[in-house]
Design an enzyme around this catalytic site. Structure first.
Site, mmCIF file in Angstrom:
data_model
loop_
_atom_site.group_PDB
_atom_site.id
_atom_site.type_symbol
_atom_site.label_atom_id
_atom_site.label_comp_id
_atom_site.label_asym_id
_atom_site.label_seq_id
_atom_site.Cartn_x
_atom_site.Cartn_y
_atom_site.Cartn_z
ATOM 1 N N TYR A 4 0.850 -1.190 0.000
ATOM 2 C CA TYR A 4 0.000 0.000 0.000
ATOM 3 C C TYR A 4 0.883 1.237 0.000
ATOM 4 O O TYR A 4 1.811 1.345 0.810
ATOM 5 C CB TYR A 4 -0.893 -0.009 1.239
ATOM 6 N N ASP A 45 9.258 2.863 0.121
ATOM 7 C CA ASP A 45 8.170 3.486 0.877
ATOM 8 C C ASP A 45 8.379 3.104 2.340
ATOM 9 O O ASP A 45 7.991 2.025 2.773
ATOM 10 C CB ASP A 45 6.819 2.993 0.351
ATOM 11 N N LYS A 48 3.909 8.803 8.921
ATOM 12 C CA LYS A 48 3.632 8.180 10.217
ATOM 13 C C LYS A 48 4.573 8.673 11.339
ATOM 14 O O LYS A 48 4.356 9.749 11.857
ATOM 15 C CB LYS A 48 3.574 6.670 10.061
HETATM 16 C C1 LIG Z 1 0.024 4.545 5.768
HETATM 17 C C2 LIG Z 1 0.854 4.302 4.562
HETATM 18 C C3 LIG Z 1 0.843 5.159 3.455
HETATM 19 C C4 LIG Z 1 -0.139 6.299 3.337
HETATM 20 O O1 LIG Z 1 0.077 7.273 4.300
HETATM 21 P P1 LIG Z 1 -1.149 8.256 4.690
HETATM 22 O O2 LIG Z 1 -0.512 9.208 5.644
HETATM 23 O O3 LIG Z 1 -2.202 7.401 5.285
HETATM 24 O O4 LIG Z 1 -1.579 8.918 3.432
HETATM 25 C C5 LIG Z 1 1.738 4.935 2.435
HETATM 26 N N1 LIG Z 1 2.595 3.913 2.483
HETATM 27 C C6 LIG Z 1 2.638 3.054 3.515
HETATM 28 C C7 LIG Z 1 3.635 1.954 3.513
HETATM 29 C C8 LIG Z 1 1.747 3.208 4.570
HETATM 30 O O5 LIG Z 1 1.754 2.318 5.570
#
Ligand SMILES: *Cc1c(COP(=O)(O)O)cnc(C)c1O
Length: 425
Positions: free
Chosen positions: A141, A236, A264
């Protein structure tokens, strides 16, 4: 009727599903969500005054627990000086320097969410290489931007939304999907699309289909493929950054990326995220370069203060903190294994899977027994333990979880898994 239940019904009238983000709705476990009124340390309290040991931790940011004093005080100070200026502040530079020192990224651009960070990193990779296609992995994701919402993880796995309506096929068509932990599937995509792929974007530890660590050699193989094909490698690290180690997954595994996405923990509960990477590539970002990306609230002073206070605590404490988080994670993992449930874990990030074997890719994750997970989830909640309401998420241990909290959770987990583990097919 509980207060949470009343609040939920009221919310549903004015907000789709009563929530601001889908997984919060508890839909996949067939329950109504709890409305949370406060949090302190490892604990949250719901609208009915019930307390829980929290392992959702705002889905990752709260590595120091709820309402950590130094962070609250840094934010309060920043807020009293003004919420936003739409002009540069010195704190942004300090935070960029902290990120650079921790991760090896040379330059940083701040944004407001992980979604924005990933979307912008991909745009930059396209602008830099002059190519349109990208490679992502099934079950990973990277936020909800159009081109990345293809075979995505997190809420897309449980919500019955394999992809999203409203994403033009033409956008999704530029996204090629490979199998996690399978470098050959990436090689095949490059062979079929020679000279057309801008980047490979990957969660270096997958954490949105449950936690799945990279197989030995997987990340290095991605690095080698990208080098050979002239494509960029994007980590990511929105979940893994500052968590699996202070320097993130890039510090823990070989296979240095060209670009990073952070979020995060970086904002520690405030809307702050960033993309970052090699100077030569980051110089393509406006106003220096031709890749446009902007934001009214980007680098917001209050969010930046939260990030700066957090990263300083993590850096100064990392020699004690990283091993302590690792030990706590292992205690939990051991309790689940003893209860007959398989586990994947990297440091303080773990998922118990209701499957015979711990999965190594999305196909294997799909074999988990979601009905058993739901029963386990409800039992945990009743025992006062708040874990993510989905099989496809991680448990987040924080520095605020005491040995007693962990011991209590291990006991609750053993009870919650009783009679369920034997039913795993
Ligand atoms: C949570 C998440 C996102 C998206 O971040 P948001 O602040 O919710 O837009 C992207 N990549 C990873 C791996 C994530 O866990």
């Amino acid at each position: 009727m509980s207060r949470s239940s009343k609040m939920y019904k009221q919310a549903c009238k004015v907000m789709p599903g009563g929530v601001s983000s889908p997984v919060r709705a508890f839909q996949s476990v067939g329950r109504e969500p709890l409305f949370i009124s406060s949090g302190k340390g490892a604990y949250i309290e719901d609208a009915d005054g019930r307390r829980y040991i929290d392992y959702v931790m705002s889905w990752g940011p709260l590595i120091l627990g709820h309402a950590r004093e130094e962070v609250v005080s840094a934010v309060t100070k920043a807020v009293s000086r003004g919420l936003s200026f739409g002009a540069p502040t010195g704190a942004e530079t300090e935070l960029a320097e902290e990120i650079a020192a921790a991760t090896g990224a040379e330059m940083v651009r701040f944004v407001n969410s992980g979604t924005e960070a990933c979307m912008s990193a991909v745009r930059l990779a396209r602008g830099y290489t002059g190519r349109d296609k990208i490679v992502k992995f099934e079950g990973c994701y990277h936020g909800h931007s159009d081109g990345l919402l293809v075979k995505a993880g997190s809420g897309c796995l449980t919500g019955g939304l394999p992809d999203s309506a409203g994403v033009p096929a033409a956008y999704a068509g530029e996204t090629l999907v490979a199998r996690y932990n399978d470098a050959d599937s990436v090689r095949a995509l490059f062979a079929a699309n020679a000279g057309k792929i801008a980047c490979v974007i990957v969660e270096p530890v997958a954490a949105n289909m449950g936690v799945i660590p990279p197989a030995e050699g997987f990340l290095e193989a991605l690095r080698a493929i990208c080098d050979r094909e002239g494509a960029l490698l994007v980590f990511d690290e929105v979940i893994t950054g500052f968590r699996v180690a202070y320097g993130g997954a890039a510090a823990l595994y070989p296979g240095t990326p060209d670009l990073f996405a952070f979020g995060k923990i970086l904002g520690r509960g405030m809307p702050l995220a960033a993309y970052a990477g090699r100077r030569e590539i980051m110089r393509f970002v406006a106003p220096v370069g031709k890749v446009y990306q902007a934001g009214t609230l980007s680098g917001n002073p209050a969010a930046t203060a939260a990030g700066l206070a957090t990263l300083r605590i993590l850096r100064e404490g990392k020699d004690a903190l990283d091993p302590a988080l690792d030990r706590a994670g292992e205690k939990l993992a051991a309790a689940y294994r003893a209860a007959g449930v398989s586990v994947n874990r990297v440091g303080s990030l773990l998922t118990p899977f209701f499957a015979k074997n711990a999965p190594s890719c999305y196909e294997e994750v799909k074999k988990c027994d979601l009905a058993l997970f739901s029963r386990y989830f409800s039992r945990m909640l009743e025992a006062g333990i708040y874990v993510a309401p989905s099989q496809f998420e991680g448990m987040f241990v924080s520095a605020a979880h005491s040995e007693e909290d962990i011991a209590k959770t291990c006991k609750a987990a053993a009870n919650a898994c009783e009679g369920l583990a034997e039913m795993i097919q």
